[in-house]
Write a protein that holds these residues in place. Structure first.
Motif, short mmCIF file in Angstrom:
data_model
loop_
_atom_site.label_atom_id
_atom_site.label_comp_id
_atom_site.label_asym_id
_atom_site.label_seq_id
_atom_site.Cartn_x
_atom_site.Cartn_y
_atom_site.Cartn_z
N PRO A 107 6.55 -7.35 -15.55
CA PRO A 107 5.79 -6.66 -14.50
C PRO A 107 6.65 -5.59 -13.81
CG PRO A 107 5.71 -9.05 -14.19
CD PRO A 107 6.72 -8.78 -15.28
N TYR B 283 0.83 -1.21 0.00
CA TYR B 283 0.00 0.00 0.00
C TYR B 283 0.86 1.26 0.00
CZ TYR B 283 -2.69 -3.88 1.63
OH TYR B 283 -3.22 -5.14 1.75
N TYR C 164 -10.81 -3.54 -24.40
CA TYR C 164 -9.40 -3.17 -24.51
C TYR C 164 -8.67 -4.02 -25.55
CZ TYR C 164 -4.76 -1.65 -23.15
OH TYR C 164 -3.49 -1.11 -23.16
N ALA D 115 -4.18 -3.68 -7.51
CA ALA D 115 -3.89 -3.61 -8.95
C ALA D 115 -2.42 -3.93 -9.22
CB ALA D 115 -4.24 -2.21 -9.48
N ALA D 116 -1.53 -3.41 -8.37
CA ALA D 116 -0.11 -3.66 -8.57
C ALA D 116 0.21 -5.14 -8.40
CB ALA D 116 0.72 -2.81 -7.60
N ARG D 117 -0.42 -5.77 -7.39
CA ARG D 117 -0.14 -7.20 -7.17
C ARG D 117 -0.68 -8.07 -8.30
NH1 ARG D 117 -0.35 -9.33 -0.95
NH2 ARG D 117 0.49 -7.42 -0.10
N LEU E 10 -3.11 -11.16 -18.16
CA LEU E 10 -4.01 -10.00 -18.20
C LEU E 10 -4.24 -9.53 -19.64
CD1 LEU E 10 -3.09 -7.47 -15.36
CD2 LEU E 10 -5.19 -8.76 -15.62
N GLU E 11 -5.52 -9.34 -19.98
CA GLU E 11 -5.87 -8.86 -21.32
C GLU E 11 -6.09 -7.35 -21.34
OE1 GLU E 11 -6.13 -10.75 -24.00
OE2 GLU E 11 -6.45 -12.80 -23.28
N ALA E 12 -6.18 -6.73 -20.14
CA ALA E 12 -6.41 -5.29 -20.05
C ALA E 12 -5.84 -4.79 -18.74
CB ALA E 12 -7.92 -5.00 -20.11
N PRO E 13 -5.50 -3.50 -18.66
CA PRO E 13 -5.02 -2.99 -17.36
C PRO E 13 -6.08 -3.17 -16.29
CG PRO E 13 -4.80 -1.32 -19.11
CD PRO E 13 -5.59 -2.46 -19.68
N ARG F 1 8.45 -3.79 -7.36
CA ARG F 1 8.38 -2.80 -6.28
C ARG F 1 9.35 -3.18 -5.16
NH1 ARG F 1 2.79 -2.77 -3.90
NH2 ARG F 1 2.56 -4.86 -4.75
N GLY G 251 -6.82 0.11 -3.59
CA GLY G 251 -6.89 -0.47 -4.93
C GLY G 251 -5.56 -0.47 -5.65
N ALA G 252 -4.70 0.49 -5.31
CA ALA G 252 -3.38 0.56 -5.96
C ALA G 252 -2.58 -0.70 -5.64
CB ALA G 252 -2.64 1.81 -5.51
N GLU G 253 -2.63 -1.12 -4.38
CA GLU G 253 -1.90 -2.33 -3.99
C GLU G 253 -2.46 -3.56 -4.71
OE1 GLU G 253 0.79 -2.74 -2.11
OE2 GLU G 253 0.75 -4.93 -2.23
N ALA H 265 2.99 1.93 -9.68
CA ALA H 265 2.90 0.73 -10.52
C ALA H 265 1.52 0.65 -11.19
CB ALA H 265 3.17 -0.51 -9.68
N SER H 266 0.48 0.90 -10.39
CA SER H 266 -0.88 0.84 -10.97
C SER H 266 -1.03 1.82 -12.12
CB SER H 266 -1.93 1.15 -9.90
OG SER H 266 -1.90 0.17 -8.92
N PHE I 281 0.37 0.03 -20.47
CA PHE I 281 0.17 -1.43 -20.39
C PHE I 281 0.86 -2.17 -21.54
CE2 PHE I 281 -2.67 -5.24 -20.83
CZ PHE I 281 -2.48 -5.76 -19.55
N SER J 196 -1.28 -7.17 -11.35
CA SER J 196 -0.53 -6.92 -12.58
C SER J 196 0.84 -7.59 -12.53
CB SER J 196 -0.36 -5.42 -12.79
OG SER J 196 -1.60 -4.77 -12.74
N HIS J 197 1.41 -7.62 -11.33
CA HIS J 197 2.73 -8.25 -11.19
C HIS J 197 2.63 -9.77 -11.31
CE1 HIS J 197 6.33 -9.78 -9.10
NE2 HIS J 197 6.91 -8.71 -9.60
N TYR K 179 0.72 0.56 -15.22
CA TYR K 179 -0.10 -0.44 -15.91
C TYR K 179 -1.26 0.23 -16.64
CZ TYR K 179 2.33 -4.06 -13.18
OH TYR K 179 3.26 -4.88 -12.63
N ARG L 166 -9.39 0.79 -11.61
CA ARG L 166 -9.75 1.14 -10.23
C ARG L 166 -10.97 2.06 -10.24
NH1 ARG L 166 -4.64 3.74 -7.76
NH2 ARG L 166 -4.18 4.36 -9.88
N PHE M 173 0.80 -11.09 -14.76
CA PHE M 173 1.19 -10.24 -15.89
C PHE M 173 0.90 -10.88 -17.23
CE2 PHE M 173 4.56 -8.36 -18.64
CZ PHE M 173 4.19 -7.03 -18.54
N ALA N 63 2.89 1.18 -5.02
CA ALA N 63 1.63 0.57 -5.46
C ALA N 63 0.88 1.51 -6.38
CB ALA N 63 0.78 0.21 -4.24
N GLU N 64 0.82 2.80 -5.99
CA GLU N 64 0.13 3.78 -6.83
C GLU N 64 0.88 3.96 -8.15
OE1 GLU N 64 -2.77 5.39 -6.37
OE2 GLU N 64 -2.55 6.46 -8.27
#
Lengths: 326, 323
Positions: free
Chosen positions: A287, A266, B322, B271-273, B282-285, A290, B267-269, A273-274, A281, B275-276, A277, B288, B279, A270-271
């Motif tokens: 990936p 968090y 997407y 989404a980051a997890r 995933l067909e689209a970002p 972090r 949501g950032a965490e 990276a999001s 993308f 996506s990581h 993406y 959030r 990876f 995280a922000e």
């Protein structure tokens, strides 16, 4: 252009702004007679007197509360929190008052307040003196949050923060006060909403701010010897977060690392990276990685503390892994 | 089976915890004779007396501070913070003391901090906030939030029985959501998400008040022939990444929903997890859908601020289109 330490660059910014605008004043614990715990306010009480440089009781909630009132009444307070860990006592004033007042009164009142405070660890000061909490403040609408990592940026951003009509969290770092860098004399303003490429590279983008810029730079030098070219984007503007240089860089390199001194979960990464993406993308070849602190209250033990914070080796290993070179 | 509201389920869970263990204590602002501003502690002082269920002054820092002392002396305090926006005065106690005790001193600290959170109830400022990201980010705390009456009962039992501090966020706009269940309902372990609705095309990840919003979106999408899988995280820290990833590996698309402002939010965490760790599938970002980047607005405008089924469906459409 003079070469100054970070603490002297900050001191210069405060002095210049106090000379320029008599509504600017400073308050905080031990900032006057003692010159500040990290000597950032050295000599200012002597120069500007006790009305413009106030030693306060050890009561962070009162310091911020007083500063908010002063700001609403037309002054420009610069409050110092001795470390960012202590601001938790004043969290209600920062979030519920400073950040919200302009909205709650429909723009009828503004809060031109700067809160200077160092985060960061590495000096065996234990769990309640070693954390980095900039991501919390960056989550709060109504605040601006900056965290410069070079003396030049520190001076220019502090001057801009003092002139801004909104509350600004100005995050310093205990581990950077002694670093040196070029600082333009006199009127040098760095905007609060522009991030900056600090090193050009082609293979991997490293996003870092504050002390982690130093770690990123050390890692980039080592990677260069291994034939990997790293670009460093300085996230000195965290809220509003200027993503443009990050996205532009990632579109070029296809690989990204976020590096922060605080806990990873968090966190700032995280922000960032999001957003990478969301906005790049199709350009990513791997990936986003972090890197952050170990998710424990910071240990006092020297060796444990050293492993708890991210270092050069973490960045080098991560970059090599991203590029499939481990 | 009977129709039980979340408010009733939490009240029953507290009553059962007080019965099971004489060391369990409940205190906070107006939790005694009034039974809490949301009546969650209704009748508990009458049944268990003023020594075990008691009113405190309006001093959140003190409420959490005495919890620390009581927990160190062997009690299981369950303090209530009356509203989400009131938690900030207690921030230092929670982050610098509650979260750090076990790591610094090696002793357990069984405290459950109950916090009604979220908006959508037409309240004034400081009464509709979603501060969960701060606490999920704090090493040393567990953070949970139920979305249904049965989970509210079971998660609260697990929280009170846990030897570590737990922040228990109650979605106040869902206090009167009903479910056909028998109380006591099954225990719900901390750290396990659940699939609230199975689907195949997009994973919608929600928690607390937005689970019901996500289910509304899924029902609407079904009428258009789109199949959404809804995941209720239940536990924000520790986070059940496995359940989330298993779903995304099936659907290849994800939308995260919460009421807190999107920037720097929970949501950032997620989404980051995703996506990581997912990876390659995933067909689209990851999208959030969350509160706007402003302080929580006056009640008249809160519908514009809060994520609703339409905004979720827009994100779903974008994810499906997407590429």
């Amino acid at each position: 252009m003079a070469v100054l330490t970070m603490r002297d660059a900050l001191n210069q910014a405060l002095r210049e702004e106090m000379n320029r605008d008599e509504t600017v004043f400073l308050l905080g614990e031990d900032i006057g007679l003692y010159d500040g715990s990290f000597k950032v306010t050295r000599g200012l009480m002597k120069e500007f007197g006790e009305k413009r440089v106030l030693d306060t009781p050890i009561a962070e909630e009162v310091i911020i509360g007083t500063a908010i009132g002063a700001a609403m009444s037309g002054l420009r307070p610069v409050a110092e929190m001795m470390t960012v860990n202590f601001i938790l006592v004043a969290m209600d004033q920062v979030v519920n008052a400073a950040a919200h007042i302009r909205y709650m009164f429909g723009g009828g009142s503004k809060v031109p307040l700067v809160i200077r405070t160092p985060g960061g660890g590495g000096h065996q000061l234990g769990a309640q003196h070693s954390h980095s909490h900039e991501n919390w403040f960056a989550h709060v609408p109504g605040l601006k949050v900056v965290a410069p990592g070079t003396p030049g940026d520190a001076k220019g951003m502090l001057k801009s923060a003092i002139r801004d009509d909104n509350p600004v969290m100005f995050i310093e770092n205990e581990g950077t006060y002694a670093i040196k860098g070029e600082v333009p004399d006199g009127e040098h303003l760095v905007p609060l909403d522009k991030n900056d490429v600090k090193r050009q590279g082609d293979d991997v983008t490293i996003c870092a701010h504050s002390r982690m810029l130093i770690v990123a730079t050390e890692a980039a030098k080592e990677l260069e010897q291994q034939g990997i070219s790293a670009e460093i984007v300085d996230l000195r503007a965290l809220r509003p977060l200027d993503m443009a240089p990050v996205i532009e860089s990632v579109k070029k390199t296809g690989h990204a690392i976020t590096l922060e001194e605080g806990w990873r979960s968090y966190g700032v990464g995280a922000e960032v990276a999001s957003r990478i993406y969301e906005e790049a993308f199709d350009y990513l070849d791997a990936p986003v990685a972090r890197i952050g602190a170990a998710e424990v209250p910071t240990p006092y033990n020297k060796r444990l503390e050293r492993i708890a914070f991210p270092g050069k080796a973490d960045v080098v290993v991560t970059a090599r892994a991203l590029l499939g070179k481990n | 089976m009977s129709s039980v509201t979340m408010a009733k389920a939490i009240n029953t869970s507290l009553r059962d915890a007080l019965r099971k263990n004489p060391k369990t204590l409940i205190f906070g602002e107006d939790v005694g004779p009034l039974g809490g501003v949301f009546r969650i502690t209704d009748g508990l002082q009458k049944e268990f007396g003023e020594d075990r269920v008691f009113d405190t002054p309006l001093a959140e820092s003190a409420i959490i501070g005495i919890s620390v002392g009581l927990a160190l002396k062997g009690f299981r305090p369950v303090p209530e913070i009356q509203f989400d926006g009131f938690i900030y005065p207690a921030f230092d106690q929670i982050v610098s003391h509650v979260a750090k005790y076990r790591n610094r001193s090696g002793v357990p600290l069984p405290i459950t901090i109950r916090v009604p959170f979220g908006g959508n109830i037409g309240a004034v400022e400081h009464h509709s906030e979603s501060p969960e990201a701060y606490f999920a980010h704090t090493a040393g705390l567990k953070v949970v939030t139920p979305a249904t009456p049965g989970d509210a009962y079971g998660l609260l039992q697990s929280a009170i029985e846990d030897d570590d501090p737990v922040v228990f966020f109650e979605p106040k706009s869902r206090y009167y959501l009903k479910e056909e269940i028998d109380l006591p309902s099954a225990a719900v372990p901390i750290g396990k998400a659940k699939i609230s609705r199975e689907g195949s095309q997009v994973s919608v990840i929600a928690y607390g008040p937005t689970v019901e919003t996500a289910l509304q979106a899924a029902r609407s999408a079904e009428q258009e022939g789109i199949s959404l899988e809804v995941i209720d995280l239940r536990s924000l820290s520790p986070l059940d990444t496995e359940t989330v990833l298993a779903s995304v590996r099936k659907t290849h698309r994800a939308v995260v929903v919460h009421e807190a402002p999107v920037f720097g939010g929970f949501g950032a965490e997620i989404a980051a997890r995703i996506s990581h760790d997912a990876f390659d599938v995933l067909e689209a970002p990851v999208a959030r859908v969350a509160g706007l980047n402003i302080p929580y607005p006056p009640a008249r405008f809160e519908k514009l601020y809060l994520p609703d089924a339409d905004r979720i469906l827009q994100a779903v459409d974008a994810a499906l289109a997407y590429g």
